[in-house]
Design a protein around this motif. Sequence first.
Motif, PDB file in Angstrom:
ATOM      1  N   GLN A 199      34.125  41.040  53.118  1.00  0.00           N
ATOM      2  CA  GLN A 199      33.800  40.754  51.726  1.00  0.00           C
ATOM      3  C   GLN A 199      34.910  41.241  50.789  1.00  0.00           C
ATOM      4  N   SER A 204      40.485  36.132  46.284  1.00  0.00           N
ATOM      5  CA  SER A 204      40.082  35.496  45.037  1.00  0.00           C
ATOM      6  C   SER A 204      40.927  36.005  43.874  1.00  0.00           C
ATOM      7  N   LEU A 250      33.840  34.655  52.927  1.00  0.00           N
ATOM      8  CA  LEU A 250      32.514  35.051  52.452  1.00  0.00           C
ATOM      9  C   LEU A 250      31.429  34.649  53.450  1.00  0.00           C
ATOM     10  N   GLY A 268      23.675  39.001  47.275  1.00  0.00           N
ATOM     11  CA  GLY A 268      24.797  38.621  46.425  1.00  0.00           C
ATOM     12  C   GLY A 268      25.653  37.538  47.050  1.00  0.00           C
ATOM     13  N   LEU A 269      25.904  37.632  48.364  1.00  0.00           N
ATOM     14  CA  LEU A 269      26.726  36.616  49.024  1.00  0.00           C
ATOM     15  C   LEU A 269      26.001  35.284  49.094  1.00  0.00           C
ATOM     16  N   GLU A 308      23.863  34.181  46.970  1.00  0.00           N
ATOM     17  CA  GLU A 308      23.940  33.600  45.625  1.00  0.00           C
ATOM     18  C   GLU A 308      25.328  33.040  45.344  1.00  0.00           C
ATOM     19  N   ALA A 309      26.360  33.788  45.773  1.00  0.00           N
ATOM     20  CA  ALA A 309      27.731  33.319  45.543  1.00  0.00           C
ATOM     21  C   ALA A 309      28.011  32.015  46.276  1.00  0.00           C
TER      22      ALA A 309
END
Length: 940
Positions: free
Chosen positions: A882, A889, A901, A924-925, A927-928
């Motif tokens: 991550q 990025s 990711l 979180g991942l 959602e990303a």
Amino acid sequence: MRIRLLGPVELRVGADGFASVAGAQRRAVLALLALRLGHLVTVDQLCELLWDEQPPASARAAVQGHVAALRKVLADTPFELCTRDSGYLLAGPADAVDALRFEELTAAAEERAASGARTAAVALLEEALRLWRGEALADLPDTPLRAAAVDRLERSRTAALLRWAGLRLGQGAGASAVPLLEQGVRADGLREELVALLMRCLHQAGRSAEALTAYHRARVRLDEELGIHPGPALRAALAEVLADDRATEPAAAAAPVPVPTPARVPRQLPRRHPDFVGRVTDLARLDRACGPGRAGDGPVLVVGPAGVGKSALVTAWAHRAAGRFPDGVLHAGLRGLDPDGPARPEDVLAGFLRALGVPEADVPAGRPARAALYRERTGGRRLLVLLDDAADAEQVADLLPEGPESTAVVISRCSLEGLVALDGAALLRLAALPEDDALQLLERALTPERLRAEPEAAARLAGLCDRLPLALRIAAARLADRPDWAIAELVAELADERTRLAVLDADGTLSATGSIHLTYRRLSDSAAGLLTALAAHPGREVDAPASAALLAGDTAAAHRAIGELASHHLLTATSPGRHARTDLVRLFGAERLAERPGEHRRLLRERLADYYLAALQHCGFYLDPGQEETGPPVHPPRALPAAADIRTALDWFDAEEPAISALVADPDTDPARAWRLALTCGSLYYGAGRFTDWLGSARLGLAAAERCGDPVAVALLLHCRAQALVALERRPEAAETTRRAVAAVESVAGPGAESVRVRALATLALVTAMLGNSAEATRLAARATSLALEYGNRRRLVDAKVHQGWVSLAVGDREGAQRHSREARELLPATPVTQVHLWSLLTEAQALPPTVRGDTADLAWHRLLAACEEAGLLYLHAITEQSYAAHLSAHGRGPEVAGRLRTALDRFRSVDRQAGYLSEFTIGLEEALDLRTGRRPTDD
């Protein structure tokens, strides 16, 4: 040979013989890597082998798991399993893989034949063909890639067979090739050149009528199945047979061959067991091992634990296969475990000779003479000889029939290594019944209606009987005798471990443990002592170092005792160096231990706890070299696990954790030992990503420390609990628990109090930073470092610096994060590389300045990722993936980010399953990556 693929896939580790690698998919991975030895096998190719074109979402993680497990079992072999960018490569000697050795031998034979050295070519081809033990890759998943590999191997085998048989025919010894050619024709009767060669060899052996029969069978099959007529090869062979027969017919008629008087054909088949069920795979293995195409002419040895149904299996198979042995069946019960002693070989030989037609008066006296006559009478015949309950290899040595056409099947509870080593016995280890077969046995005894009424209770009953046919029959007999009982009522009786053996021994003529007791009586004092001592071991599996600790001896003595128990099937190998007990054997040992004095039982528990404490300290060093020292054990063990790095330490802990956690939870464990065990497990739980288990262990350890009334111990376990809470993202609880740890030693002096004070402050600094109070976190981190320097405690200074680096990174101080993390690493020995090293390297990578060159940064990240994978640190690997994605990025390398990711997400999901919770990282991942669907990843 180390890896065998020409039959079931097997691996030899050490000197213990070949063993099947656990799991069909894992065997498939090993097989493909071995077939392509020295060449890269991509992950996609492995997925195709395992799942064809429909791999599951977790396919890559599953492949990685299989590779990690294979690295472990290959550790003591000449093979090395290497990771490459797109897959894996197995390196090692080609002649240690039977399929590659087969290719070498056939190629060498072709060279010899081309140079005119036909005798040498024949010998090489015979050596090559002996490597085959049945269908290649026999126990792998049935996918197109596996089918293609098998087809290639089988075509090579057929080509070698044809070449060998052709050479033997040219030497005038075609008769010797007939059995293998007949086997090949049975497998592939449409292969015309195979049938043609069989015809020529039969004709050369004077069996022209059989040669013509082979031709006509092939002609009919070709017509019925393919709609074609025999081709040139078959027609030419037919012409040769007919021409030679016409030329020799007058001479044959003039010299008739006298027909010998046939010998008596014995039919000593034992009575078939009326409730025999299932065992389809084992019956097929007997067919292969006793068939005409078997690899050698040695006996077949069927072994297994008491009550597993060895005799029932062999008897059922013998009734089915008796027709293949036109010269009869001989059977003898050898009474290997009879209290009155085993049967004498000379008496068995006398009975066999009489069955073969030797008059009583002509049976010679003495074993040597009877054995010689037995060999003479069995030579050249096709007999089946069944030898049940053999005591040892010496007992059966003279009872084996002479010649390759006969087959002996030996049944024993012992492994009879001598029979395997000296007589080339094929070994068939019989395991407990599969669940479906066990339920079928119960159904046959109790009626289908009764089982359908209580399916869950029936399955539980089968498990409580270890799925052993004998125990199942006893349980079924009790229920059949009490038709008003529910199955659940008997299950409730058997579930009580204190009375289970008594319930299964209700009838003295049918006892589940009586047969175990017969085996127990034959054990050496050391092996019997270990079986009893293992009752103090709460785990399902055991290894040599733990056994040595229980025996207060060295590993050599433990290995001998384990080997003896395994040879009598009181222990079963589960993986290299590890053995398990069935519940019935474990309870039998517990009964023996209960007969010993209480002081002896207490001493065994102390030895075991002290061993695990020393082993945890040894393995934990590779995760955290600064772990707390809690004093030397009272009973220091003479051997420790063979851990040499993070991965092997975690592998050991994964196998032993159930036993260790059971010791911590056991109220009979000395509380001073219990809290030390719980504390020393911490770094290993963290490295394994088992955060929920860690929290539970810390809770039990804290209770034990409180019972001891030691404030330092209480503070240590409070801090241990706080660390587990941090890993579970329960930060406010972690902060409060850490403050309690600091308060517990506020007025306590000494090195122990100083050590826990530094660690607790450092952890509190980290949690405070996570909760958003940067100034307080910085102050606490600096205070921890200052105290470590003040106390002169180098180990705690490492902890303080590592945490200070994390806190600096959290508050945006890249330079400070780099400096503190580097200083922490410089305080550590360069090797071995521990988890602390890698966490510091991660902080340094995360704190790289934006101006650093791209290739320099990539090198740092890739080295760290490779080190994490090699170590097997799933959680750290996920964080690193991550973090690398964030680095990419930030540097405008968008196309690479999504892949990283997704890899990180896969690893976090695996961590979540291990840890028993859904982490913020995973959410979180998802959602990303727009993967949130309301479904928990742990449902995968």
